[in-house]
Design a protein around this motif. Structure first.
Motif, PDB file in Angstrom:
ATOM      1  N   ALA A  24       0.829  -1.198   0.000  1.00 38.00           N
ATOM      2  CA  ALA A  24       0.000   0.000   0.000  1.00 38.00           C
ATOM      3  C   ALA A  24       0.867   1.254   0.000  1.00 38.00           C
ATOM      4  CB  ALA A  24      -0.937  -0.014   1.209  1.00 38.00           C
ATOM      5  N   ALA A  25       2.041   1.173   0.646  1.00 42.21           N
ATOM      6  CA  ALA A  25       2.937   2.332   0.673  1.00 42.21           C
ATOM      7  C   ALA A  25       3.437   2.653  -0.726  1.00 42.21           C
ATOM      8  CB  ALA A  25       4.107   2.056   1.611  1.00 42.21           C
ATOM      9  N   ASN A  26       3.737   1.628  -1.511  1.00 42.17           N
ATOM     10  CA  ASN A  26       4.176   1.865  -2.889  1.00 42.17           C
ATOM     11  C   ASN A  26       3.082   2.553  -3.700  1.00 42.17           C
ATOM     12  OD1 ASN A  26       6.647   0.646  -2.306  1.00 42.17           O
ATOM     13  ND2 ASN A  26       5.909  -1.386  -2.910  1.00 42.17           N
ATOM     14  N   GLU A  27       1.859   2.085  -3.530  1.00 35.91           N
ATOM     15  CA  GLU A  27       0.742   2.719  -4.236  1.00 35.91           C
ATOM     16  C   GLU A  27       0.509   4.143  -3.716  1.00 35.91           C
ATOM     17  OE1 GLU A  27      -2.634   0.222  -3.834  1.00 35.91           O
ATOM     18  OE2 GLU A  27      -1.754  -1.466  -4.924  1.00 35.91           O
ATOM     19  N   LEU A  28       0.680   4.325  -2.418  1.00 33.71           N
ATOM     20  CA  LEU A  28       0.474   5.642  -1.842  1.00 33.71           C
ATOM     21  C   LEU A  28       1.480   6.654  -2.373  1.00 33.71           C
ATOM     22  CD1 LEU A  28      -1.187   7.232   0.271  1.00 33.71           C
ATOM     23  CD2 LEU A  28       0.534   6.574   1.968  1.00 33.71           C
ATOM     24  N   GLY A  29       2.715   6.206  -2.579  1.00 33.06           N
ATOM     25  CA  GLY A  29       3.733   7.113  -3.092  1.00 33.06           C
ATOM     26  C   GLY A  29       3.516   7.491  -4.540  1.00 33.06           C
ATOM     27  N   VAL A  30       2.745   6.677  -5.279  1.00 30.68           N
ATOM     28  CA  VAL A  30       2.533   6.950  -6.705  1.00 30.68           C
ATOM     29  C   VAL A  30       1.175   7.592  -6.957  1.00 30.68           C
ATOM     30  CG1 VAL A  30       2.393   5.913  -9.002  1.00 30.68           C
ATOM     31  CG2 VAL A  30       4.059   5.048  -7.336  1.00 30.68           C
ATOM     32  N   PHE A  31       0.137   7.015  -6.337  1.00 32.52           N
ATOM     33  CA  PHE A  31      -1.234   7.433  -6.661  1.00 32.52           C
ATOM     34  C   PHE A  31      -1.898   8.255  -5.563  1.00 32.52           C
ATOM     35  CE2 PHE A  31      -0.487   3.255  -8.653  1.00 32.52           C
ATOM     36  CZ  PHE A  31      -0.524   3.632  -9.991  1.00 32.52           C
ATOM     37  N   GLY A  32      -1.235   8.508  -4.485  1.00 29.02           N
ATOM     38  CA  GLY A  32      -1.890   9.222  -3.401  1.00 29.02           C
ATOM     39  C   GLY A  32      -2.844   8.310  -2.654  1.00 29.02           C
ATOM     40  N   ASP A  33      -4.057   8.789  -2.414  1.00 28.00           N
ATOM     41  CA  ASP A  33      -5.000   7.993  -1.622  1.00 28.00           C
ATOM     42  C   ASP A  33      -5.765   6.978  -2.461  1.00 28.00           C
ATOM     43  OD1 ASP A  33      -6.424   9.776  -3.080  1.00 28.00           O
ATOM     44  OD2 ASP A  33      -7.689  10.485  -1.437  1.00 28.00           O
ATOM     45  N   ALA A  34      -5.462   6.831  -3.740  1.00 30.21           N
ATOM     46  CA  ALA A  34      -6.149   5.864  -4.596  1.00 30.21           C
ATOM     47  C   ALA A  34      -5.539   4.475  -4.402  1.00 30.21           C
ATOM     48  CB  ALA A  34      -6.076   6.289  -6.061  1.00 30.21           C
ATOM     49  N   ILE A  35      -5.660   3.945  -3.202  1.00 28.99           N
ATOM     50  CA  ILE A  35      -5.105   2.642  -2.860  1.00 28.99           C
ATOM     51  C   ILE A  35      -6.229   1.613  -2.968  1.00 28.99           C
ATOM     52  CG2 ILE A  35      -3.873   1.330  -1.102  1.00 28.99           C
ATOM     53  CD1 ILE A  35      -3.007   3.989   0.108  1.00 28.99           C
ATOM     54  N   GLU A  36      -5.965   0.553  -3.701  1.00 28.68           N
ATOM     55  CA  GLU A  36      -7.023  -0.424  -3.947  1.00 28.68           C
ATOM     56  C   GLU A  36      -7.336  -1.259  -2.713  1.00 28.68           C
ATOM     57  OE1 GLU A  36      -6.075  -2.739  -7.325  1.00 28.68           O
ATOM     58  OE2 GLU A  36      -6.263  -1.074  -8.751  1.00 28.68           O
ATOM     59  N   ASP A  37      -6.308  -1.757  -2.023  1.00 32.10           N
ATOM     60  CA  ASP A  37      -6.574  -2.645  -0.904  1.00 32.10           C
ATOM     61  C   ASP A  37      -5.296  -2.876  -0.112  1.00 32.10           C
ATOM     62  OD1 ASP A  37      -5.014  -4.708  -2.304  1.00 32.10           O
ATOM     63  OD2 ASP A  37      -6.772  -4.973  -3.570  1.00 32.10           O
ATOM     64  N   VAL A  38      -5.453  -3.626   0.979  1.00 28.97           N
ATOM     65  CA  VAL A  38      -4.332  -4.080   1.789  1.00 28.97           C
ATOM     66  C   VAL A  38      -4.417  -5.600   1.853  1.00 28.97           C
ATOM     67  CG1 VAL A  38      -3.339  -4.125   4.106  1.00 28.97           C
ATOM     68  CG2 VAL A  38      -4.163  -1.971   3.146  1.00 28.97           C
ATOM     69  N   ALA A  39      -3.290  -6.276   1.608  1.00 30.39           N
ATOM     70  CA  ALA A  39      -3.263  -7.739   1.594  1.00 30.39           C
ATOM     71  C   ALA A  39      -2.907  -8.263   2.982  1.00 30.39           C
ATOM     72  CB  ALA A  39      -2.266  -8.240   0.560  1.00 30.39           C
ATOM     73  N   LEU A  40      -3.714  -9.196   3.474  1.00 28.05           N
ATOM     74  CA  LEU A  40      -3.462  -9.883   4.741  1.00 28.05           C
ATOM     75  C   LEU A  40      -3.257 -11.365   4.465  1.00 28.05           C
ATOM     76  CD1 LEU A  40      -6.306  -8.294   6.928  1.00 28.05           C
ATOM     77  CD2 LEU A  40      -3.981  -7.434   6.585  1.00 28.05           C
ATOM     78  N   THR A  41      -2.387 -11.989   5.218  1.00 29.92           N
ATOM     79  CA  THR A  41      -2.128 -13.417   5.065  1.00 29.92           C
ATOM     80  C   THR A  41      -2.368 -14.130   6.391  1.00 29.92           C
ATOM     81  OG1 THR A  41       0.223 -13.185   5.613  1.00 29.92           O
ATOM     82  CG2 THR A  41      -0.405 -12.967   3.285  1.00 29.92           C
ATOM     83  N   TRP A  42      -2.541 -15.445   6.308  1.00 27.55           N
ATOM     84  CA  TRP A  42      -2.641 -16.262   7.524  1.00 27.55           C
ATOM     85  C   TRP A  42      -1.859 -17.558   7.315  1.00 27.55           C
ATOM     86  CZ3 TRP A  42      -6.581 -16.156   3.929  1.00 27.55           C
ATOM     87  CH2 TRP A  42      -7.049 -17.373   3.456  1.00 27.55           C
ATOM     88  N   SER A  43      -1.347 -18.099   8.364  1.00 26.18           N
ATOM     89  CA  SER A  43      -0.560 -19.334   8.304  1.00 26.18           C
ATOM     90  C   SER A  43      -1.227 -20.503   9.014  1.00 26.18           C
ATOM     91  CB  SER A  43       0.832 -19.103   8.919  1.00 26.18           C
ATOM     92  OG  SER A  43       0.717 -18.645  10.268  1.00 26.18           O
ATOM     93  N   THR A  44      -2.113 -20.208   9.951  1.00 23.50           N
ATOM     94  CA  THR A  44      -2.827 -21.247  10.696  1.00 23.50           C
ATOM     95  C   THR A  44      -4.322 -20.937  10.654  1.00 23.50           C
ATOM     96  OG1 THR A  44      -0.960 -21.508  12.205  1.00 23.50           O
ATOM     97  CG2 THR A  44      -3.057 -22.418  12.909  1.00 23.50           C
TER      98      THR A  44
END
Length: 402
Positions: free
Chosen positions: A196-216
Motif C-alpha cells: 500500500a505504501a508503494n501505491e500511496l507514493g505513486v497514486f496518493g489515496d487511490a489505494i485499492e486494498d491491503v493484503a493480509l495473510t494467515w498461516s494457521t
C-alpha cells in the motif's frame, strides 16, 4: 392418530438417513456482493460455528451487502473483504469509505499480531502532513490525500525517509526553515503496509486494498490437491474429497431406504384412509334412523280424492249419434276434452248434473282421474269417490267391461 404418528416417524427417518447424508455439512456461502466464504472462514448467521476456524468470522453488511471483517473488538474497525485466495492463504481488505490512509493514521494494522490470526509481511514508515492554507513550502514528493483534506486544511503523505531528506536539504540551504517559511503543517509518522505504501507514493489515496495473510490453519496442501479443508470431530484439520461428499450413500443403499421407508409409509396412508372412512360411515349410521323415520313417514299413502269408480262412470247415460249429429244443445258440437268435432256413429256420454256432452272414451278417462265436470267443474252428487289405494286394488281385481 397412531397411524398418522407412525407415518411421520418414518418420514423423519427418511429425511435423516437419505437426504441429510447427501448434502455437504458445511456448504460454501457468500454475501450478495462478496467472495465465496468457506473454511477456514465462516459467515455468521449463515454457517455453523464448526464450519470455520477461530478468529475467521465474517459477516454481511446490511446496507452495502458486502462481506466485512473485524480486526478488533470494536465495530468501528471493520473492513470490506474484497477477495479471498484460499490457495495462497491471502485476503484483501479495504476501508468501507475507501480511505485507507485514515486507517493507517488510526494504526488499525499495527496490532494484528495481538488480536487476529492475520499478518502483514512488511511495513514502511510514512509521514503525514496536515497543512493549513497558508503553507507555502510543500515537498515535491508529497502526495495529496483528498479523502482526509478539507476546506481549511490539506493532508499530504510521503515516505518518512524522503521527508527527512527534505528537512536536511532545507536546513543546509540559505532559504528559510520550514517553520519560518510558512509550512504550518502538523506532522505524524505511522507504519503503512509495504504494498500500500508503494501505491500511496505513486497514486496518493487511490489505494485499492491491503493484503493480509494467515498461516494457521494451513490448508494449502488440501487446496492444491483439489480437496476440501475442514475440521473433524476432534477439531483437527483434515482434507476430504468433495466428490465423496456429493456422492453420499451408495445407490443400492438409497433404493433400500426408499423401499424400506416407502412401503410402510404407503401402508400407513392406507390405514389412515381406512380409519377416516370408518369414522365417516359411523357418523352416517348414527344419523340414518332419523332419515329412515322421515322417509317412511313420507311414504305412507295420503287419502286424496282423485276420481270416480267404474260403475259410477258407466251409470252416466250414453248417446249414439246418428247421421244428422243432432244434440239437445245445437251449439255443443265439439268435445271439450279432445277438441274434436262429433261425428256420426260416435258414442257420447252425458254428466247428469250439468248435461254436458263429451266423447265417451274421453270423459271416461277424465272421470277416472277427476271427480268433476271438465267444463263447469261440478261434482256429481252421490258419486262414489276412489283413493289411490282403492283404485289400485280395484284395478287389480276387476275385469274391463266389454
Amino acid at each position: 392418530m397412531a397411524a398418522l404418528e407412525l407415518f411421520f416417524s418414518f418420514l423423519l427417518l427418511l429425511i435423516f438417513f437419505f437426504i441429510i447424508p447427501t448434502q455437504a455439512s458445511c456448504p460454501p456461502s457468500s454475501c450478495p456482493r462478496g467472495p465465496t466464504v468457506r473454511f477456514p472462514f465462516r459467515l455468521q448467521r449463515f454457517q455453523l460455528r464448526r464450519c470455520g476456524y477461530a478468529g475467521f468470522d465474517l459477516s454481511c453488511n446490511n446496507q452495502t451487502l458486502q462481506t466485512t471483517l473485524s480486526l478488533s473488538n470494536f465495530s468501528g474497525n471493520n473492513f470490506i473483504v474484497q477477495t479471498i485466495d484460499y490457495g495462497h492463504q491471502t485476503l484483501t481488505v479495504n476501508d468501507p469509505d475507501h480511505c485507507l490512509p485514515k486507517r493507517f493514521l488510526d494504526r488499525s494494522f499495527d496490532n494484528l499480531l495481538d488480536t487476529t490470526p492475520f499478518r502483514i509481511h512488511s511495513f514502511q514508515m510514512y509521514t503525514f502532513l496536515n497543512c493549513s492554507p497558508q503553507a507555502t513550502s510543500i515537498p515535491a514528493t508529497a502526495r495529496n490525500i483528498s479523502c482526509l483534506s478539507g476546506e481549511n486544511h490539506t493532508v499530504f503523505a510521503m515516505p518518512s525517509g524522503a521527508y527527512d531528506n527534505w528537512l536536511q536539504s532545507t536546513a543546509t540551504s540559505p532559504s528559510p526553515s520550514p517553520s519560518s517559511s510558512g509550512l504550518s503543517c502538523a506532522i505524524s509518522s505511522v507504519r503503512v503496509p509495504a504494498r500500500a505504501a508503494n501505491e500511496l507514493g505513486v497514486f496518493g489515496d487511490a489505494i485499492e486494498d491491503v493484503a493480509l495473510t494467515w498461516s494457521t490453519p494451513d490448508c494449502r496442501v488440501c487446496e492444491t490437491s483439489g480437496r476440501d479443508c475442514g475440521l473433524n470431530r476432534d477439531s483437527q484439520i483434515v482434507c476430504s474429497d468433495p466428490k465423496a461428499k456429493r456422492k453420499g450413500l451408495p445407490r443400492s443403499a438409497k433404493y433400500g431406504i426408499i423401499i424400506g421407508v416407502g412401503i410402510p409409509g404407503i401402508l400407513c396412508i392406507l390405514g389412515l384412509a381406512s380409519y377416516v372412512c370408518g369414522r365417516i360411515n359411523a357418523y352416517g349410521r348414527r344419523n340414518r334412523p332419523n332419515m329412515d323415520l322421515s322417509t317412511s313417514a313420507s311414504q305412507q299413502p295420503a287419502i286424496v280424492v282423485v276420481g270416480l269408480d267404474g260403475p259410477t262412470i258407466e251409470s252416466y247415460p250414453k248417446t249414439l249419434l246418428g247421421e244428422s249429429r243432432r244434440l239437445p244443445k245445437s251449439n255443443d258440437t265439439t268435445c271439450s276434452i279432445c277438441l274434436g268435432e262429433y261425428q256420426p256413429k260416435e258414442e257420447l256420454r252425458t254428466i247428469p248434473e250439468c248435461n254436458h256432452y263429451f266423447h265417451a272414451s274421453c270423459v271416461d278417462e277424465w272421470l277416472k282421474m277427476n271427480a268433476t265436470c271438465p267444463v263447469c267443474r261440478k261434482s256429481p252428487e252421490g258419486s262414489a269417490l276412489v283413493t289411490p289405494s282403492s283404485s289400485m286394488s280395484s284395478s287389480s281385481t276387476s275385469l274391463p267391461s266389454p
